[in-house]
Design a protein around this motif. Structure first.
Motif, PDB file in Angstrom:
ATOM      1  N   LYS A 242     -38.270  23.119  33.147  1.00  0.00           N
ATOM      2  CA  LYS A 242     -37.767  22.946  31.595  1.00  0.00           C
ATOM      3  C   LYS A 242     -38.328  21.588  31.429  1.00  0.00           C
ATOM      4  O   LYS A 242     -37.854  20.480  31.765  1.00  0.00           O
ATOM      5  CB  LYS A 242     -36.330  23.019  31.356  1.00  0.00           C
ATOM      6  N   LEU A 243     -39.378  21.589  30.386  1.00  0.00           N
ATOM      7  CA  LEU A 243     -40.112  20.381  30.120  1.00  0.00           C
ATOM      8  C   LEU A 243     -39.473  19.545  28.764  1.00  0.00           C
ATOM      9  O   LEU A 243     -39.467  20.533  27.698  1.00  0.00           O
ATOM     10  CB  LEU A 243     -41.527  20.678  30.085  1.00  0.00           C
ATOM     11  N   SER A 244     -39.247  18.339  28.962  1.00  0.00           N
ATOM     12  CA  SER A 244     -39.080  17.611  27.710  1.00  0.00           C
ATOM     13  C   SER A 244     -40.055  17.288  26.880  1.00  0.00           C
ATOM     14  O   SER A 244     -41.271  17.104  27.253  1.00  0.00           O
ATOM     15  CB  SER A 244     -38.128  16.480  28.030  1.00  0.00           C
ATOM     16  N   VAL A 245     -39.897  17.583  25.511  1.00  0.00           N
ATOM     17  CA  VAL A 245     -41.070  16.824  24.535  1.00  0.00           C
ATOM     18  C   VAL A 245     -40.364  15.998  23.441  1.00  0.00           C
ATOM     19  O   VAL A 245     -39.485  16.101  23.290  1.00  0.00           O
ATOM     20  CB  VAL A 245     -41.332  18.331  23.902  1.00  0.00           C
ATOM     21  N   VAL A 246     -41.188  15.145  23.190  1.00  0.00           N
ATOM     22  CA  VAL A 246     -40.884  13.994  21.867  1.00  0.00           C
ATOM     23  C   VAL A 246     -41.056  15.000  20.668  1.00  0.00           C
ATOM     24  O   VAL A 246     -41.879  15.454  20.532  1.00  0.00           O
ATOM     25  CB  VAL A 246     -41.394  12.761  22.247  1.00  0.00           C
ATOM     26  N   PRO A 247     -39.757  14.987  19.865  1.00  0.00           N
ATOM     27  CA  PRO A 247     -40.016  15.678  18.776  1.00  0.00           C
ATOM     28  C   PRO A 247     -40.838  14.753  17.780  1.00  0.00           C
ATOM     29  O   PRO A 247     -40.286  13.551  17.526  1.00  0.00           O
ATOM     30  CB  PRO A 247     -38.419  15.759  18.368  1.00  0.00           C
ATOM     31  N   VAL A 248     -41.631  15.582  17.295  1.00  0.00           N
ATOM     32  CA  VAL A 248     -42.385  14.640  16.113  1.00  0.00           C
ATOM     33  C   VAL A 248     -42.465  15.564  14.679  1.00  0.00           C
ATOM     34  O   VAL A 248     -42.610  16.700  14.839  1.00  0.00           O
ATOM     35  CB  VAL A 248     -44.030  14.357  16.505  1.00  0.00           C
ATOM     36  N   ARG A 249     -42.658  14.764  13.821  1.00  0.00           N
ATOM     37  CA  ARG A 249     -42.891  15.542  12.367  1.00  0.00           C
ATOM     38  C   ARG A 249     -44.192  15.229  12.034  1.00  0.00           C
ATOM     39  O   ARG A 249     -44.851  14.441  12.610  1.00  0.00           O
ATOM     40  CB  ARG A 249     -41.881  14.871  11.479  1.00  0.00           C
ATOM     41  N   GLU A 250     -44.619  15.907  10.780  1.00  0.00           N
ATOM     42  CA  GLU A 250     -45.842  15.582  10.274  1.00  0.00           C
ATOM     43  C   GLU A 250     -46.064  14.279  10.006  1.00  0.00           C
ATOM     44  O   GLU A 250     -47.206  13.662  10.378  1.00  0.00           O
ATOM     45  CB  GLU A 250     -46.044  16.527   9.050  1.00  0.00           C
ATOM     46  N   ALA A 251     -45.316  13.587   9.419  1.00  0.00           N
ATOM     47  CA  ALA A 251     -45.418  11.957   9.065  1.00  0.00           C
ATOM     48  C   ALA A 251     -45.514  11.225  10.350  1.00  0.00           C
ATOM     49  O   ALA A 251     -46.345  10.161  10.193  1.00  0.00           O
ATOM     50  CB  ALA A 251     -44.277  11.390   8.241  1.00  0.00           C
ATOM     51  N   ASP A 252     -44.962  11.480  11.476  1.00  0.00           N
ATOM     52  CA  ASP A 252     -45.200  10.799  12.690  1.00  0.00           C
ATOM     53  C   ASP A 252     -46.522  10.829  13.396  1.00  0.00           C
ATOM     54  O   ASP A 252     -47.150  10.041  13.787  1.00  0.00           O
ATOM     55  CB  ASP A 252     -44.263  11.162  13.574  1.00  0.00           C
ATOM     56  N   VAL A 253     -46.995  12.127  13.250  1.00  0.00           N
ATOM     57  CA  VAL A 253     -48.320  12.468  13.684  1.00  0.00           C
ATOM     58  C   VAL A 253     -49.426  11.744  12.720  1.00  0.00           C
ATOM     59  O   VAL A 253     -50.312  11.039  13.263  1.00  0.00           O
ATOM     60  CB  VAL A 253     -48.703  13.822  13.722  1.00  0.00           C
ATOM     61  N   LYS A 254     -49.295  11.608  11.540  1.00  0.00           N
ATOM     62  CA  LYS A 254     -50.047  10.834  10.641  1.00  0.00           C
ATOM     63  C   LYS A 254     -50.125   9.385  10.947  1.00  0.00           C
ATOM     64  O   LYS A 254     -51.265   8.887  10.976  1.00  0.00           O
ATOM     65  CB  LYS A 254     -49.897  11.405   9.222  1.00  0.00           C
ATOM     66  N   GLU A 255     -48.952   9.028  11.115  1.00  0.00           N
ATOM     67  CA  GLU A 255     -48.953   7.380  11.353  1.00  0.00           C
ATOM     68  C   GLU A 255     -49.623   7.273  12.640  1.00  0.00           C
ATOM     69  O   GLU A 255     -50.122   6.093  12.428  1.00  0.00           O
ATOM     70  CB  GLU A 255     -47.053   7.218  11.221  1.00  0.00           C
ATOM     71  N   ALA A 256     -49.236   7.813  13.605  1.00  0.00           N
ATOM     72  CA  ALA A 256     -49.743   7.553  14.759  1.00  0.00           C
ATOM     73  C   ALA A 256     -51.505   7.724  14.930  1.00  0.00           C
ATOM     74  O   ALA A 256     -52.120   6.772  15.230  1.00  0.00           O
ATOM     75  CB  ALA A 256     -49.387   8.572  15.953  1.00  0.00           C
ATOM     76  N   LEU A 257     -51.799   8.633  14.023  1.00  0.00           N
ATOM     77  CA  LEU A 257     -53.226   8.794  14.137  1.00  0.00           C
ATOM     78  C   LEU A 257     -54.024   7.636  13.282  1.00  0.00           C
ATOM     79  O   LEU A 257     -54.894   6.925  13.372  1.00  0.00           O
ATOM     80  CB  LEU A 257     -53.701   9.816  13.261  1.00  0.00           C
ATOM     81  N   ALA A 258     -53.231   7.102  11.946  1.00  0.00           N
ATOM     82  CA  ALA A 258     -53.631   5.873  11.501  1.00  0.00           C
ATOM     83  C   ALA A 258     -53.840   4.763  12.313  1.00  0.00           C
ATOM     84  O   ALA A 258     -54.582   3.903  12.099  1.00  0.00           O
ATOM     85  CB  ALA A 258     -52.711   5.687  10.265  1.00  0.00           C
ATOM     86  N   LYS A 259     -52.430   4.673  13.090  1.00  0.00           N
ATOM     87  CA  LYS A 259     -52.505   3.100  13.730  1.00  0.00           C
ATOM     88  C   LYS A 259     -53.462   3.173  14.938  1.00  0.00           C
ATOM     89  O   LYS A 259     -53.759   2.037  15.573  1.00  0.00           O
ATOM     90  CB  LYS A 259     -51.009   3.339  14.629  1.00  0.00           C
ATOM     91  N   SER A 260     -54.047   4.343  15.424  1.00  0.00           N
ATOM     92  CA  SER A 260     -55.116   4.299  16.317  1.00  0.00           C
ATOM     93  C   SER A 260     -56.510   4.255  15.592  1.00  0.00           C
ATOM     94  O   SER A 260     -57.343   4.627  16.376  1.00  0.00           O
ATOM     95  CB  SER A 260     -55.083   5.735  17.270  1.00  0.00           C
ATOM     96  N   GLY A 261     -56.536   4.247  14.327  1.00  0.00           N
ATOM     97  CA  GLY A 261     -57.697   3.910  13.687  1.00  0.00           C
ATOM     98  C   GLY A 261     -58.521   5.248  13.384  1.00  0.00           C
ATOM     99  O   GLY A 261     -59.887   5.395  13.293  1.00  0.00           O
ATOM    100  N   TYR A 262     -57.686   6.290  13.080  1.00  0.00           N
ATOM    101  CA  TYR A 262     -58.397   7.521  12.487  1.00  0.00           C
ATOM    102  C   TYR A 262     -58.368   7.582  10.808  1.00  0.00           C
ATOM    103  O   TYR A 262     -57.184   7.329  10.448  1.00  0.00           O
ATOM    104  CB  TYR A 262     -57.777   8.561  13.189  1.00  0.00           C
ATOM    105  N   GLN A 263     -59.170   8.250  10.381  1.00  0.00           N
ATOM    106  CA  GLN A 263     -59.218   8.791   9.056  1.00  0.00           C
ATOM    107  C   GLN A 263     -59.103  10.466   9.118  1.00  0.00           C
ATOM    108  O   GLN A 263     -59.677  11.051   9.717  1.00  0.00           O
ATOM    109  CB  GLN A 263     -60.626   8.732   8.190  1.00  0.00           C
ATOM    110  N   ILE A 264     -57.688  10.876   8.314  1.00  0.00           N
ATOM    111  CA  ILE A 264     -57.745  12.222   8.521  1.00  0.00           C
ATOM    112  C   ILE A 264     -58.303  13.059   7.696  1.00  0.00           C
ATOM    113  O   ILE A 264     -58.293  12.775   6.325  1.00  0.00           O
ATOM    114  CB  ILE A 264     -56.025  12.517   8.365  1.00  0.00           C
ATOM    115  N   HIS A 265     -59.207  14.096   8.211  1.00  0.00           N
ATOM    116  CA  HIS A 265     -59.912  14.787   7.054  1.00  0.00           C
ATOM    117  C   HIS A 265     -59.246  16.096   6.340  1.00  0.00           C
ATOM    118  O   HIS A 265     -59.366  16.542   5.489  1.00  0.00           O
ATOM    119  CB  HIS A 265     -61.205  15.187   7.439  1.00  0.00           C
TER     120      HIS A 265
END
Length: 265
Positions: free
Chosen positions: A210-233
């Protein structure tokens, strides 16, 4: 809160066959309906590669697991594909598929579906052999290390792909964001990243594990990508219908992101 070490320990009980049965067989893999989660993922990937923007020498798949469906639309656009996984059992499953072992998981329904939606007239056996030929390396990876592959590849990847990995091996959001930064170090500036993952999931089952997962929302993913220097297409979400909530996880949906690492000025 679980630690990264505890997450690594929990994965020692991961059962690839159970994971594939839970997620990549019916009812979740129903190719008769475009509304089903598996065809949705395959279409997201096919449409991203159909743009013609994602191509080059090397595609690196981060946390491949025991699956290859995520690479089917990619194999026309790269000279080589490198698969990676933390677990030797998953790397062995991949090697057995590449070698055409008789007990390997049957991906032919996926390959046929991708050939159909791409509409190129390609025969599924041709695509299968193409992917096997381009999957030249299957390497260990630890996304929580600053150098995830342990040693440099010799060149940065032209594109990354990752499906259901980063959130599934991170005990909390800061770990998720650091893991994203770590794997970004493997991608050349201006390179593309295709990311698929679970939304608001806290666990999933893979046999006795039984593997634990960190629950993420759309906004969390978008924020993480922005912090890592990505532009979302492109960013899309899929809501898991009640008929596909089969007790093997508590996922509420799936996200797909096509992002590009900011080029060096």
């Amino acid at each position: 809160m679980s630690s990264i070490a505890a997450v690594g320990e929990s994965y020692q009980r991961f059962n690839p066959r159970a994971y594939l049965q839970n997620n990549y067989m019916p009812p979740r893999a129903d190719f008769s309906s475009e509304d089903c989660v598996v065809p949705w993922k395959l279409r997201c990937l096919a449409e991203a590669f159909a743009t013609g923007d994602i191509h080059g020498r090397t595609l690196l798949d981060v946390g491949t697991g025991p699956t290859v469906y995520q690479l089917l639309s990619a194999c026309d656009h790269f000279e080589e594909i490198i698969a990676t996984d933390y677990l030797e059992v998953n790397r062995d499953v991949l090697r057995r598929w590449v070698q055409g072992e008789p007990d390997a998981f049957d991906w032919s329904p996926y390959i046929k579906h991708v050939c159909s939606i791409e509409g190129k007239g390609e025969q599924w056996k041709e695509k299968e052999q193409k992917l096997r030929g381009k999957l030249r390396q299957i390497l260990p990876i630890d996304v929580h290390q600053p150098e995830p592959l342990g040693s440099p590849l010799g060149h940065l990847a032209d594109a990354l792909i990752s499906t259901f990995c980063l959130e599934a091996v991170s005990p909390d959001r800061p770990s998720f964001e650091r893991a994203l930064r770590n794997v970004t170090s493997l991608l050349k500036p201006g390179g593309h990243f295709l990311l698929i993952g679970a939304l608001e999931e806290s666990f999933y089952l893979a046999g006795e594990a039984k593997l634990s997962v960190v629950p993420v929302r759309e906004a969390d993913v978008k924020e993480a990508l922005a912090k890592s220097g990505y532009q979302i297409h492109d960013f899309r979400s899929y809501v898991m219908p009640p008929s596909l909530k089969i007790g093997v996880d508590d996922v509420s949906g799936v996200f797909f992101a096509h992002a590009q690492r900011t080029p060096v000025a």
